[in-house]
Design an enzyme around this catalytic site. Structure first.
Site, PDB file in Angstrom:
ATOM      1  N   SER A 182       0.840  -1.191   0.000  1.00  0.00           N
ATOM      2  CA  SER A 182       0.000   0.000   0.000  1.00  0.00           C
ATOM      3  C   SER A 182       0.889   1.261   0.000  1.00  0.00           C
ATOM      4  CB  SER A 182      -0.958  -0.046   1.193  1.00  0.00           C
ATOM      5  OG  SER A 182      -1.969   0.901   1.037  1.00  0.00           O
ATOM      6  N   ARG A 254     -12.306   7.349   8.159  1.00  0.00           N
ATOM      7  CA  ARG A 254     -11.879   5.951   8.262  1.00  0.00           C
ATOM      8  C   ARG A 254     -12.946   5.008   7.710  1.00  0.00           C
ATOM      9  NH1 ARG A 254      -7.206   3.126   8.244  1.00  0.00           N
ATOM     10  NH2 ARG A 254      -7.286   1.285   9.564  1.00  0.00           N
ATOM     11  N   ASP A 348      -8.652  -6.147  -4.986  1.00  0.00           N
ATOM     12  CA  ASP A 348      -8.254  -4.830  -4.457  1.00  0.00           C
ATOM     13  C   ASP A 348      -8.963  -3.730  -5.248  1.00  0.00           C
ATOM     14  OD1 ASP A 348      -6.960  -2.507  -3.603  1.00  0.00           O
ATOM     15  OD2 ASP A 348      -4.971  -3.436  -3.579  1.00  0.00           O
ATOM     16  N   HIS A 381      -8.037  -5.020  -0.693  1.00  0.00           N
ATOM     17  CA  HIS A 381      -6.745  -4.380  -0.445  1.00  0.00           C
ATOM     18  C   HIS A 381      -6.104  -4.871   0.861  1.00  0.00           C
ATOM     19  CE1 HIS A 381      -3.723  -1.271  -0.630  1.00  0.00           C
ATOM     20  NE2 HIS A 381      -4.047  -0.879   0.583  1.00  0.00           N
ATOM     21  N   ASP A 382      -6.902  -4.994   1.922  1.00  0.00           N
ATOM     22  CA  ASP A 382      -6.338  -5.411   3.213  1.00  0.00           C
ATOM     23  C   ASP A 382      -5.792  -6.832   3.184  1.00  0.00           C
ATOM     24  OD1 ASP A 382      -6.280  -3.209   4.831  1.00  0.00           O
ATOM     25  OD2 ASP A 382      -8.192  -3.612   5.829  1.00  0.00           O
TER      26      ASP A 382
END
Ligand code: ACO
Ligand code: HSE
Length: 401
Positions: A182, A254, A348, A381-382
């Site tokens: 990232s 967030r 992602d 993505h995580d």
């Protein structure tokens, strides 16, 4: 009082903001002041004054970092790990004792693991502009107050330049590997382009060669959520009573970010249309479970991250363009000499695999002959934080030679 450099004020090994304030005869700060005390496993190094790409400068920058393993006699086994947007130096270890989270790459780094600390000396610094020990907006300025909105605009290149000075001071001329996911992948790539002779191996995971308009747009609404919080006060919120600050805006930012960190399939499969606490969300005052999940992560985030720091690191991501002032991305990538692996995650939606394919095609030392490795993960993505086995396999391949 004249500001002095780390070397002539306090030992450069460890300077807390409280010590800086104390040197200036000020009491410890109160309010939403994110101080990295106690230091936990962190070490600190003053890298002296620092000038940013913008031309602005700080009289003193401190880097917080952690290490694992032993540096060998010729300093040839040092591996630099770059953390993601809201990460920090604590890649391995428990939460507590000054560390807000447990290690974010525990499954990857350690004895016998993909990044084997019996072989490698692993160094993880907190990024310039962060809020876990390295100098950032919440750090004390020469007047003893937080830099806050006075903190200079920070680019990925600034972060890498600061790390290069840090590496010099550590005595590491050339990294055996620079590895990051990232925003950490942006830093890793920038290292290999800026300092090709200092990077022997490179792993870029779930990161793009340039932050696209779409990604800048996603970032811009997050920053606006923070700035429109009435408690933001233009970034001057550190002296607010009872630790008040732009927590709602930061939590909302967030929540928005999380949507791009996970995949639609995962959220749909995991939460479906279920209700939180069995209370009907359709007009009976309840919430969908997925709303509760986002609330939880948004609120949790405000307990470990400073809003000005979030703005700073998001803007750094926006600055990312490895080809800027270098004749474009392809020309910049030609500078990389490192043995390289480039990894993308099929789900992602933040940094889709197309970006990794561009990087992979442009680096001559790519061990996969111009291709990116695309791992399959439901986590989006995580996945780079969750799929230890799949990510570990690729790092093992990179580090094998
Ligand atoms: C290096 C870096 O990138 S930063 C450091 C690590 N990253 C972060 O902290 C970012 C935020 N966290 C995350 O993104 C994730 O937790 C990851 C990637 C670290 C791990 O992912 P996962 O293991 O899938 O965790 P997940 O996203 O499911 O979150 C689990 C939490 O959600 C909570 N949760 C799950 N469902 C709900 C719900 N319906 N309502 C409220 N809370 C919920 C769980 O109770 C759990 O809480 P806990 O963290 O106190 O144990
Ligand atoms: N969960 C990661 C995602 C960004 O890469 C972070 O918060 O840093």
């Amino acid at each position: 009082m004249e500001w002095q450099t780390a070397e002539d004020t306090v030992p450069s090994s460890f300077i807390t903001d409280a010590q800086i304030r104390s040197l200036l005869g000020k009491p410890p700060a109160t309010g939403a002041w994110r101080e990295s005390d106690p230091p936990g496993n962190r070490r600190f190094m003053g890298i002296g004054p620092f000038t940013f790409e913008s031309g602005q400068s700080l009289p003193f920058v401190r880097m917080a970092y952690e290490t694992w393993g032993e540096l060998n006699a010729d300093a040839s086994n040092a591996v630099l790990i770059e953390h993601a947007l809201t990460g920090d130096s604590h890649a391995v270890g428990e939460a507590g004792d000054g560390h807000p989270t447990s290690g974010w790459w525990q499954g990857i780094i350690g004895p016998g693991k993909a990044i084997d600390t019996d072989r490698w000396f692993v160094v993880v610094p907190n990024m310039l502009g962060g809020c876990q020990g390295t100098t950032g907006p919440a750090s004390a300025a020469p007047d003893g107050e937080a830099w806050g909105p006075r903190f200079p605009f920070t680019t990925i290149r600034d972060q890498v330049t600061a790390q290069a000075v840090f590496a010099d001071k550590l005595g590491i001329e050339r990294w055996a590997a620079v590895i990051g996911g990232s925003m950490g992948g942006m830093n890793a790539l920038e290292w290999a382009v800026s300092y090709p002779d200092r990077v022997e191996r490179l792993a870029v995971i779930a990161a793009p060669p340039v932050t696209t308009a779409d990604q800048v747009a996603l970032n811009s609404v997050q920053l606006e959520a923070i700035r429109t919080d009435p408690l933001f006060h233009g970034g001057d919120y550190y002296d607010a009573a009872d630790g008040e600050g732009p927590h709602r805006g930061l939590a909302l930012a967030r929540r928005m970010a999380l949507l791009n960190y996970r995949s639609p399939d995962e959220l749909n499969a995991r939460f479906a249309r279920s209700w939180q606490s069995d209370i009907n969300p359709l007009g009976a005052g309840g919430r969908f479970a997925v709303e509760s999940y986002l609330d939880f992560h948004g609120n949790k985030f405000t307990r470990r991250f400073d809003a000005n720091s979030y703005i700073t690191v998001v803007q750094a991501m926006n600055s990312h363009d490895v080809g800027r002032d270098r004749g474009g991305v392809a020309t910049a990538l030609e500078r990389v000499t490192a043995r390289t692996v480039v990894v993308g995650i099929d789900t992602d939606r933040l940094f889709p695999v197309e970006g990794q394919r561009v990087i992979a095609a442009g680096i001559r030392g790519n061990i996969d002959a111009g291709h990116a490795v695309v791992i399959r993960s439901e986590y989006g993505h995580d996945g780079f934080l969750i799929e230890d086995e799949l990510i570990g396999e690729q790092l093992t391949r990179l580090l094998a030679e």
